[in-house]
Design an enzyme around this catalytic site. Structure first.
Site, PDB file in Angstrom:
ATOM      1  NE  ARG A 245       8.951  20.271   5.242  1.00  0.00           N
ATOM      2  CZ  ARG A 245      10.128  19.678   5.476  1.00  0.00           C
ATOM      3  NH1 ARG A 245      10.874  19.297   4.454  1.00  0.00           N
ATOM      4  NH2 ARG A 245      10.530  19.478   6.720  1.00  0.00           N
ATOM      5  CD  GLU A 273       6.683  13.658   2.016  1.00  0.00           C
ATOM      6  OE1 GLU A 273       7.105  13.250   3.124  1.00  0.00           O
ATOM      7  OE2 GLU A 273       7.347  14.411   1.283  1.00  0.00           O
ATOM      8  CG  HIS A 292      10.644  13.517   2.717  1.00  0.00           C
ATOM      9  ND1 HIS A 292       9.617  14.294   3.189  1.00  0.00           N
ATOM     10  CD2 HIS A 292      11.785  14.107   3.169  1.00  0.00           C
ATOM     11  CE1 HIS A 292      10.093  15.303   3.908  1.00  0.00           C
ATOM     12  NE2 HIS A 292      11.410  15.212   3.904  1.00  0.00           N
TER      13      HIS A 292
END
Length: 332
Positions: A245, A273, A292
């Site tokens: 993270r 994001e 991601h």
């Protein structure tokens, strides 16, 4: 009618904004049920999208599989709810967990994407060892500048967070001759890790690493675990991989050190994001960005997660403890 009342009601709630990779559509749910024929006559499933008819399903559901759902007055809206499975390993968007009624058990998908995640980290470490972030920076600038590197064998990998992914990476690392150091909350040793340390010893082990992998969960204790001081302890030329993270690393401090040529990095997680188009990280030197997508795939991720959910549904029916339980105290 009596038989219907005995069925465990599992509701599957989809969030379309997450995309097809995370969609547990009726076809996928049916396919998973076909892989678990013993649940026929023991389980009733419903599938919903984006909150439409959610409260209707929550009125009778004992279990929910979702990414997220509104938790206001949840005990009243879902009087029978005993278990929620979060579609993913991270549960930060569920914080604070004390807002969740005590009778509800929370589980997550940690371990489901272990094989794919390990392959991604392998790729990242190989890229760092071959100075690929630096080569890409030179390519963007039209510079012919040869970057030589030695093999991995004999170098040191530090894994911060030796859980499912970290342990799998450690096994691969040993197979290619890396020395493996680990940091975990308990400090308990694990196979394939040459030395295990507690977080309190992080400053002593960071200077030893050629590569640092961040694979720890985001909790109150790990917030900004790697800040400016920690980055300055890393060897000049060392590489950092953040698979976990964004909040575990001070990205602004990292960006400065990337542009100075002190470090290189491969990052897969960001906050927010999507990463805004004007973020200075896009043009930072010595950095590879993946949006991601390191460990989720359309072919296997959600089907394997559904298999885990149904295995836990079986355990709930049989009165057995659920796997992948999230600790409210540890926050993972």
């Amino acid at each position: 009618m009596a038989q219907e009342a005995k069925l465990l009601h599992l509701h599957v709630e989809n969030t379309t904004a997450l995309g097809a990779v995370f969609e547990a559509c009726s076809n996928r749910v049916t396919a998973a049920l076909n892989r678990a024929p013993d649940l026929a006559g023991r389980l009733r499933t419903t599938v919903g999208y984006d909150g439409r008819d959610l409260d209707k399903h929550l009125a009778s559901a004992e279990a929910v599989f979702c990414w997220d759902l509104p938790r206001d007055n949840l005990a009243e809206r879902a009087p029978n709810l005993r278990w929620i499975h979060v579609h993913g390993a991270g549960i930060n968007h569920w914080m604070p967990l004390n807002e969740l009624p005590r009778q509800i058990v929370l589980t997550n998908s940690r371990g489901v994407h272990g094989e794919r995640a390990t392959e991604y980290v392998m790729m990242a470490i190989l890229a760092l060892n071959n100075r690929l972030p630096e080569l890409v920076t030179n390519q963007r600038q039209g510079l012919w500048r040869q970057c030589f590197s030695s093999s991995l064998s004999g170098k040191t990998l530090l894994i911060i967070g030796v859980g499912h992914i970290g342990h799998s990476v450690a096994r691969w690392a040993k197979s290619v001759g890396l020395r493996v150091l680990g940091v975990r909350r308990s400090g308990k040793p694990r196979r394939w890790v040459d030395e295990m340390h507690k977080v309190t010893n992080l400053h002593n082990v960071l200077p030893q690493a050629d590569f640092v992998l961040i694979s720890a969960p985001h909790t109150d204790e790990t917030e900004q675990l790697i800040g400016a001081a920690e980055l300055d302890l890393m060897r000049s030329g060392a590489g950092l991989v953040n698979y976990s993270r964004a909040a575990l690393v001070d990205y602004e401090a990292l960006r400065v050190r990337l542009n100075d040529g002190q470090l290189s990095a491969v990052l897969d997680v960001f906050s927010p994001e999507p990463l805004p188009a004007d973020s200075p990280l896009w043009v930072a030197s010595n950095l590879l960005i993946t949006p991601h997508c390191s460990s989720d795939d359309e072919a296997y991720y959600t089907p394997r997660t559904l298999d885990l959910v149904l295995a836990n549904a079986r355990r709930l029916i049989e009165g057995k403890p659920l796997r992948n339980r999230v600790s409210r105290q540890l926050q993972y």
